[in-house]
Design an enzyme around this catalytic site. Structure first.
Site, PDB file in Angstrom:
ATOM      1  N   CYS A  77      59.179 106.051  46.162  1.00 46.74           N
ATOM      2  CA  CYS A  77      59.438 105.040  45.135  1.00 46.74           C
ATOM      3  C   CYS A  77      58.154 104.330  44.700  1.00 46.74           C
ATOM      4  CB  CYS A  77      60.454 104.041  45.705  1.00 46.74           C
ATOM      5  SG  CYS A  77      60.626 102.508  44.785  1.00 46.74           S
ATOM      6  N   CYS A  80      58.156 100.532  45.213  1.00 51.63           N
ATOM      7  CA  CYS A  80      58.086 100.274  46.665  1.00 51.63           C
ATOM      8  C   CYS A  80      56.648 100.403  47.154  1.00 51.63           C
ATOM      9  CB  CYS A  80      58.971 101.259  47.434  1.00 51.63           C
ATOM     10  SG  CYS A  80      60.722 101.165  47.021  1.00 51.63           S
TER      11      CYS A  80
END
Length: 157
Positions: A77, A80
């Site tokens: 991600c 992230c």
């Protein structure tokens, strides 16, 4: 004279081995220290350190002794990945005041499903007393600090 050279060689070898052993030990201590700032949790660790929803399915009971943030993330991600170094900085800045935990949603699918994690990153803000708050998406460091101060540490702005 014949004994001096072997004795000196043996001393040099012993000192060299001792220096290598100490260097290896200090590297291990650095790794331990670095890993203690942000802790990656498995389901079992989550149940012990954060919330045991198997024992208390209807009543929220935080298991920790300091407020915490739980970052539900995935290694693939982008947001992230952008949030990770900011959380590491915050872990150092708030060392001793809060815990910062990470849960990999791909490795801990049951845990992510239990909390209904559908978007990552999702941050679970858990004060020492009271109910948790959930936010989704990466946020700037200033906003994260404000939330730590207000939600977790009860500091007035």
């Amino acid at each position: 004279m014949k004994l001096i050279k072997p004795i000196i060689a043996a001393l040099c070898l012993a000192l060299g081995l001792n220096a290598c052993a100490n260097n290896k030990e200090s590297k291990n201590q650095n790794k331990k220290g670095a890993n203690m700032e942000i802790v990656h949790l498995t389901k079992t660790e989550f149940l012990n350190k954060v919330y045991n929803y198997e024992t208390n399915p209807n009543d929220w009971k935080y298991e920790g002794d300091k407020p915490c943030i739980v970052d539900f993330y995935a290694t693939w991600c982008g947001p992230c990945k952008a949030l990770a170094p900011v959380l590491e900085e915050l872990a150092k800045e708030y060392d001793g005041k809060i815990y910062i935990y990470k849960v990999d949603v791909d490795k801990e699918e049951e845990l992510a499903a239990t909390f209904g994690i559908r978007s990552i990153p999702t941050l679970l803000w858990i004060p020492k007393n009271g109910k948790p708050t959930v936010t989704q998406g990466a946020m700037p460091k200033t906003e994260l600090k404000k939330m730590i101060d207000e939600l977790l540490l009860n500091a007035k702005p």
